[in-house]
Design a protein around this motif. Structure first.
Motif, PDB file in Angstrom:
ATOM      1  N   GLN A 117       5.171   6.292  -5.193  1.00 11.31           N
ATOM      2  CA  GLN A 117       3.717   5.521  -4.782  1.00 11.31           C
ATOM      3  C   GLN A 117       3.977   3.813  -4.038  1.00 11.31           C
ATOM      4  O   GLN A 117       5.891   3.111  -4.062  1.00 11.31           O
ATOM      5  N   TRP A 119       3.739   0.137  -3.107  1.00 13.18           N
ATOM      6  CA  TRP A 119       3.017  -1.496  -3.882  1.00 13.18           C
ATOM      7  C   TRP A 119       2.625  -2.616  -2.864  1.00 13.18           C
ATOM      8  O   TRP A 119       4.253  -2.172  -1.965  1.00 13.18           O
ATOM      9  N   PHE A 131      -1.073  -6.627  -7.419  1.00 13.89           N
ATOM     10  CA  PHE A 131      -0.871  -5.612  -7.178  1.00 13.89           C
ATOM     11  C   PHE A 131      -1.207  -4.152  -6.993  1.00 13.89           C
ATOM     12  O   PHE A 131      -2.799  -4.171  -7.652  1.00 13.89           O
ATOM     13  N   GLN A 132      -0.933  -3.849  -5.195  1.00 11.29           N
ATOM     14  CA  GLN A 132      -2.455  -2.977  -4.833  1.00 11.29           C
ATOM     15  C   GLN A 132      -1.539  -2.047  -3.724  1.00 11.29           C
ATOM     16  O   GLN A 132      -0.716  -2.157  -3.874  1.00 11.29           O
ATOM     17  N   LEU A 133      -2.153  -1.164  -4.809  1.00 12.08           N
ATOM     18  CA  LEU A 133      -1.317   0.257  -4.259  1.00 12.08           C
ATOM     19  C   LEU A 133      -1.931   0.880  -3.143  1.00 12.08           C
ATOM     20  O   LEU A 133      -3.204   1.090  -2.899  1.00 12.08           O
TER      21      LEU A 133
END
Length: 895
Positions: A117, A119, A131-133
């Protein structure tokens, strides 16, 4: 009462990966905390926050401003390193196996098992959920074990347990970003790294390292056959496959065609051509240049790191050997053995001249300068439980003894261990400093009491008995003439002469192990406590046996004297603390502490914590410096602080919130209980904890952690020893987590005094520009900013020092003295600073004398700095005496 957590000694490293920031600070996980070691100043501090379980992975931003720490429960802490504050908390929901910031600090790559992932890094933005994915790559067939970003933060290498390394691109749509595969390894991937050309700064090579000790070198091959759009969108064959071998034969290049096709060639990884002509790295053609092997079989490669500017690789193995290699020629620069156990982390610093190694099983942390072949840092914690500790009379040193048969002496100010004594052959049960401050005593189950010289670092005297005995307690009289030790097996107290080492007397009368001894601070009366339910007072010099006996209803576990010698406190097995008058032999007070120390249910307990009577007693007591308070600890997560006169609980200190330890939770999840016992205590034969990549912390749980259990279960939280510093400004506790230190002197948070809207750094600068150094210094002291205070000190003219010194309010005096002590160690302006110190003492001499206790730590630091400078100048002058005489005589003759 305002004691706050200051530091954690006894365990510099416990597993996971380490990080060296841009400014030379080494960050290492210690249980559920993070230790920060300043390699330039030789100081270590444990950051004042805790994760819910043991920290498994950490990553620091490129500028060293932020730290991301992830524990075994997938909980993440986003920390501002400069303010030492937790900014954000979140949970990744899956075990984190790899973690890496991008070079620009904007993105974070996280390996969550088989998922990768990306982030968005929170930074300083104020958001509801920072926190943004950005993207998820579910392509790996095994857990991700290694990550590396390209210098432009556009590409990512990810190695996994499926024996492959994948090259991902963060540009374009998700459907077109199929990763490029590097194949050929025969074991799990430990490291994957991009390499750059120094002149152009473009990526042109990659290295992949596997657990079986193989390193593959991959070259980026420029191709001119990308004019066909369909071929551009298709994936090139992976290296090592038959398709790739046949395609290379079909693509033979004629040297005459190179110049004609030059315009069609594409630059990869950021060349000089237009950006639109760049071919993505994951769509380019890579070829396997060569395979190299480190040849350390049967040992496995457990850790590695790569330095781009130096083009060097450091690798570490499970047999304690590390190697430093110059790439791409694979030239071995160093191959050394630094440990007898597996090295679990290896990392370069920013300049590449220092190598950091960590061994989780031994709690060992090393920083080695490979050019000069010297140690920058060499620290190792205790292998097993810390049983006892003692402060030196000047509160500058702390001695610890443990089940690993070793005695260690720590510098309180720096947090470093500077000497380890390993002559004992069994567990060390008691340590004691003599009043002369340079002699340390230790008692052990091996039947010896040893005296250590802290000037020459040697064992200069050993006290023994005619027949072997196991010693569990130790004390010396205030004059330092006699040494007394209590035994576990014969229930006797042995008395020796410190000067001659001869056995003077054997005090008999107890009918159980003598677990505590202490001399009265004002007389030669010795107090002893035993499991025979009595406390006895002995006149050692008269030799008349027991002078007084205080009976109890339960076993007595420990005994301590009040600093003035007019009161005696002892704890019993029923959870009571009894206070006696040693002169009249009367019981003064009784504190019932069963409810206060209760807390935490063990996994093996059949009853809840509130209904269980197990462990509800105090095993260690310690009076405060003035005798008005008493600290008590035992087999619990709490340390209690009582007011003696009123017999009330003032405060409870919770030593840890680490759920990886047993006894922290009050209520357990009944779903984890099975017919075979708790799930956490059942060994999984099919687990991969021996791999050493994603389970480093758990592997050392049954060996290296203090308080570990032989069945590889969770360590039990407990406090074995409590001691307060003679200055009364700090105290230490030997716990399962290590030696916890609490203090009221140091402040690690922004704690200014007397602030208003006009007190700002800009106001300080304006005062300096308007030639008002006195006002600027006062404003900087109110702001409590170290850099501003030092700047204002040097803005004062030498002639104005007496005037400015007399105008400093007393409440800022301690802060100013601390600044001078720090400057004297690092600043060349010796005469200027000494004059400041002299004028401060002249102007505030009476106030310093009246408040010597509160100013004692800062004054000792100043004295230490001045003494060190005096010694250095003395050595320099004595070595140059004859040279100066010769120069003076030569100048006289020339005249």
């Amino acid at each position: 009462m305002n004691f706050r957590f200051q530091n954690l000694l006894g365990a510099p490293y416990r597993g996971g990966n380490t990080v060296v920031t841009e400014d030379g600070v080494l960050l290492s996980p210690v249980g559920n905390r993070v230790s920060a070691t300043d390699l330039l100043k030789s100081q270590t501090q444990t950051l004042p926050f805790e994760a819910s379980t043991n920290i498994a992975r950490i990553a620091a931003s490129p500028d060293g401003a932020f730290l991301l720490a992830v524990d075994d429960a997938s909980g993440a802490l986003f920390i501002n390193l400069r303010r030492r504050a937790v900014l954000h908390r979140m949970n990744f929901k899956r075990p984190v196996t790899a973690l890496r910031f991008s070079p620009d600090g904007a993105l974070i790559a996280v390996g969550l098992g088989k998922l990768l992932q990306i982030w968005r890094s929170p930074g300083f933005r104020k958001e509801f959920f920072p926190f943004q994915l950005e993207r998820t790559y579910p392509d790996c067939a095994g857990a991700v074990t290694a990550l590396d970003w390209s210098p432009d933060s556009k590409y990512l290498l990810a190695g996994s347990k499926d024996l492959t390394v994948r090259l991902f691109s963060l540009q374009g749509s998700k459907g077109q970003n199929k990763p490029f595969l590097f194949l050929g390894h025969r074991d799990a991937i430990v490291g994957a790294f991009f390499s750059m050309e120094k002149k152009s700064g473009r990526v042109f090579r990659a290295y992949t390292i596997s657990r079986d000790g193989a390193i593959f070198t991959w070259n980026l091959v420029e191709s001119h056959d990308f004019d066909d759009q369909e071929k551009l969108n298709s994936d090139p064959p992976s290296p090592g496959t038959p398709e790739q071998l046949s395609s290379r034969k079909d693509q033979g290049e004629d040297p005459m065609d190179i110049e004609s096709n030059k315009k069609k060639r594409k630059n990869f990884g950021g060349g000089d051509d237009d950006e639109n002509s760049e071919t993505p790295l994951h769509k380019a053609r890579w070829e396997l240049l060569k395979k190299d092997f480190f040849m350390q079989a049967p040992a496995k490669l457990t850790a590695c790191d790569y330095h781009r500017e130096l083009d060097m690789v450091v690798v570490a193995f499970s047999n304690g050997v590390f190697g430093l290699y110059q790439m791409p020629d694979f030239v071995c620069i160093h191959l050394l053995s630094i440990s007898r156990e597996k090295i679990t982390t290896a990392v370069f610093n920013k300049l590449g001249n220092w190598l950091t190694f960590g061994c989780a099983k031994l709690g060992q942390l090393l920083v080695w300068e490979w050019r000069s072949e010297s140690y920058i840092l060499k620290q190792q914690g205790h292998y097993f439980d810390v049983n006892c500790l003692a402060y030196s009379p000047d509160s500058q040193m702390l001695a610890t003894g443990a089940d690993d048969n070793k005695v260690k002496v720590w510098t309180v100010s720096s947090g470093f261990c500077f000497i380890t004594f390993s002559e004992h052959t069994n567990a060390v049960t008691a340590v004691h400093f003599m009043t002369n401050n340079h002699t340390l005593l230790s008692a052990s189950l091996d039947g010896t009491v040893r005296a250590w010289d802290l000037f020459r670092y040697r064992n200069f005297r050993t006290f023994t008995t005619p027949s072997p005995r196991q010693f569990v307690s130790l004390s010396s009289d205030p004059s330092g003439e006699v040494i007394c030790a209590g035994t576990l097996d014969s229930f006797e107290i042995f008395v020796w002469s410190m000067k001659t080492g001869r056995l003077l007397d054997v005090l008999g009368g107890h009918e159980g192990p003598v677990h505590a001894l202490m001399f009265s601070p004002t007389s030669s009366v010795l107090a002893s406590s035993s499991w025979d339910k009595t406390v006895r007072l002995w006149d050692v010099f008269e030799g008349k046996g027991a002078v007084e006996t205080f009976p109890h209803n339960h076993d007595v576990l420990t005994v301590v004297y009040r600093p003035d010698g007019k009161q005696l406190a002892c704890s019993t097995l029923d959870g009571h603390i009894n206070f006696w008058d040693p002169i009249d032999g009367l019981l003064m007070y009784t504190i019932e502490g069963r409810r206060d120390i209760a807390g935490g249910r063990l996994m093996t307990d059949r009853r809840s914590a509130s209904n269980s009577s197990l462990g509800k007693y105090f095993t260690s007591l310690c009076y405060s410096a003035d005798g008005s308070y008493i600290f008590a600890g035992g087999n619990s997560k709490y340390i209690c602080m009582y007011d003696v006169a009123d017999q009330v609980l003032l405060r409870r200190f919770q030593t840890t919130r680490n759920l990886s330890l047993d006894g922290v939770l009050d209520f357990l999840n009944s779903k984890k209980m099975t017919d075979a016992g708790p799930l956490d205590l059942i060994d999984d034969e099919n687990s991969d904890t021996e791999v050493g990549i994603d389970q480093q912390t758990r592997e050392c749980l049954g060996h290296g952690l203090p308080g570990s259990m032989p069945n590889r279960g969770r360590p039990i939280v407990r406090t074995k020893s409590l001691k307060i510093a003679p200055t009364g400004r700090s105290w230490a506790a030997a716990t399962t987590e290590g030696v916890l230190m609490y203090s009221i002197d140091e402040s690690f948070v922004f704690d200014p005094t007397d602030l208003d809207v006009d007190v700002t750094p800009e106001a300080v600068e304006e005062a300096l520009e308007s030639n008002q150094p006195q006002r600027a210094l006062l404003l900087s002291l109110r702001l409590n900013e170290d850099s501003l205070i030092k700047k204002c000190i040097f803005s004062v003219r030498p002639l104005d020092i007496p005037t400015v010194s007399s105008s400093i309010p007393f409440k800022y005096l301690q802060r100013l003295i601390e600044a001078f002590a720090d400057l004297l160690e690092n600043c060349p302006h010796l005469e200027f600073l000494l004059r400041w110190s002299q004028e401060l003492c002249k102007a505030h001499g009476h106030a310093i004398q009246q408040n010597s206790r509160s100013l004692l730590p800062s004054l000792r630091s100043l004295q230490k700095a001045i003494s060190k400078l005096h010694q250095d100048l003395t050595d320099t002058c004595s070595s140059n005496e004859y040279l100066l005489r010769y120069l003076c005589s030569t100048s006289t003759k020339m005249q």
